[in-house]
Motif scaffolding. Sequence first.
Motif, PDB file in Angstrom:
ATOM      1  N   TYR A 240      -9.030   9.682 -11.747  1.00 25.54           N
ATOM      2  CA  TYR A 240      -9.134   8.234 -12.805  1.00 25.54           C
ATOM      3  C   TYR A 240      -7.640   7.804 -13.401  1.00 25.54           C
ATOM      4  CZ  TYR A 240      -7.731  11.521 -16.828  1.00 25.54           C
ATOM      5  OH  TYR A 240      -7.218  12.251 -17.639  1.00 25.54           O
ATOM      6  N   SER A 247      -4.681  10.472 -12.511  1.00 23.83           N
ATOM      7  CA  SER A 247      -4.807  11.713 -13.105  1.00 23.83           C
ATOM      8  C   SER A 247      -6.043  12.531 -12.287  1.00 23.83           C
ATOM      9  CB  SER A 247      -5.064  11.739 -14.601  1.00 23.83           C
ATOM     10  OG  SER A 247      -4.137  11.216 -15.203  1.00 23.83           O
ATOM     11  N   VAL A 249      -9.576  14.615 -12.820  1.00 24.57           N
ATOM     12  CA  VAL A 249     -10.557  15.250 -13.480  1.00 24.57           C
ATOM     13  C   VAL A 249     -11.394  16.200 -12.790  1.00 24.57           C
ATOM     14  CG1 VAL A 249     -12.272  13.466 -13.249  1.00 24.57           C
ATOM     15  CG2 VAL A 249     -12.230  14.701 -15.386  1.00 24.57           C
ATOM     16  N   GLY A 258      -8.718  17.091 -17.672  1.00 15.60           N
ATOM     17  CA  GLY A 258      -7.916  16.267 -16.949  1.00 15.60           C
ATOM     18  C   GLY A 258      -6.531  16.651 -16.879  1.00 15.60           C
ATOM     19  N   PRO A 281     -17.428  14.742 -11.948  1.00 16.32           N
ATOM     20  CA  PRO A 281     -17.178  13.626 -12.866  1.00 16.32           C
ATOM     21  C   PRO A 281     -17.256  12.347 -12.216  1.00 16.32           C
ATOM     22  CG  PRO A 281     -15.772  15.663 -13.136  1.00 16.32           C
ATOM     23  CD  PRO A 281     -16.463  15.723 -11.718  1.00 16.32           C
ATOM     24  N   ILE A 288     -15.238   8.587 -18.523  1.00 19.96           N
ATOM     25  CA  ILE A 288     -15.686   9.536 -17.584  1.00 19.96           C
ATOM     26  C   ILE A 288     -16.665  10.215 -18.008  1.00 19.96           C
ATOM     27  CG2 ILE A 288     -14.701  11.487 -16.436  1.00 19.96           C
ATOM     28  CD1 ILE A 288     -12.264  10.705 -17.483  1.00 19.96           C
ATOM     29  N   THR A 305     -10.814   7.494 -20.861  1.00 17.39           N
ATOM     30  CA  THR A 305      -9.732   8.059 -19.822  1.00 17.39           C
ATOM     31  C   THR A 305      -8.346   8.159 -20.617  1.00 17.39           C
ATOM     32  OG1 THR A 305      -9.541   5.520 -19.493  1.00 17.39           O
ATOM     33  CG2 THR A 305     -10.932   6.643 -17.890  1.00 17.39           C
TER      34      THR A 305
END
Length: 440
Positions: A240, A247, A249, A258, A281, A288, A305
């Motif tokens: 994400y 990043s 997750v 995260g 996810p 998310i 996020t």
Amino acid sequence: MTKTMLFLLLASTPLHAQNWPQFRGPGARGIAEGIETPVEWSVTEGRNVLFRVPVQGLGHSSPVIWGDQIFLTTAVSAAGDPRLRVGLYGDISPVEGEGAQSFRVLSFDKTTGRLLWEKTAYEGVPRIKRHPKSTHANPTPATDGNVLVVFFGSEGLYGYDLAGNLLWKRDFGVLRAGFFQAPDAEWGFASSPVIHDGKVIIQADVLGESFLEVLSVDDGRTLWKISRDDVPTWSTPNIYRGPRGDSVVLNGFKHIGGYELTTGRPIWKMSGGGDIPVPTPVVAGELIFITNAHGPGSPIYVVPTSAEGELTPGDLPWSIETGGAYMQTPLVLEAVLYSCRDNGVLSAFEAKTGKLLYRERLGGGDNGFSASPIAAGGKLYFTSEEGDVHVLRPGAEFEVLAVNSLGEVTMATPAASEGALFFRTRGHLVALGAKPSTTP
């Protein structure tokens, strides 16, 4: 543009790309809109069946697609037809005494189903056992169009070019995946690799030393690796975009969270919920969506996020503590969240608020649902373990358009590309779509 408008735009933007490069396609969203896909078909009559070709062995990995190639993995038993038991039951005992397996990677022509190449990554007795509903080829491959990455858990991670030439391989040792409260219940590894920005992301939550590792897609070398304090999970990571850039997750029991993609530094963390996390996810806009089940709960957590630090359900835009899915990864389409449980109970929520739109059952309640849903051509596709595909109209009201049989047990999540649907059944790769006219 407001945050609400941006969420609605991103959650409903059609995805026209022909490629389906990982588990559940681009971003694990499970969406391939823009080209009409079939509502009805008949495998026995050949109606809307583009091809149906045999696949030897046993595997629950999904098809992935790049250009005109389909890629699959499978495990072929030297002892013959392996045992597979589907349905709703609670037996946690692994399959015993299977003997040697051939762990294979296959490429098919997307148009005809012709086998283009087949490579054996590893041969030998598997280092861990599997659940009767599982296989030794659960993780779905991933590709960026140059490198195909396949993961066989304890039997290794492999990088191939798209012609089937081995580029590199990695051995992570024994990755024991089983219920942490019953360590002898070995069930088979299932987390799939993800490729993003030249990096391969691996989640290995196992009995022992769990870890998150990022490797170079070009040569398989480790870029960074961090330990995770968590029990075994079977979830696939996702990417994400947050305040710290791209990043990672991860779903989990002790550590849902995260991480910075470039360093592995933790960004946010939650714990709790179901103690056997499986669903991936899902990211839609600035939210998310995370669900898991078994044991203490079956929540749906909706995390922004922008999240940072230690989180509780009270910090989230919305959450529910019961009603989330055990096996299936949810789907967000046109600002509606669809979450189907393994007993076929489907819940639809307003994705932004959590308002329940409907809760209905698919099928008669006696079949399990393990494959995750996808959306294609303005329709939703939910597949039971017996191979019955429930075709629904998206939206705030429950409407079944058709129920079609694939004629075989189906555990893998389908893929979609250019108006065709690709299902991996117990013994076949099946392509469904409108056949081109033969009339001059």
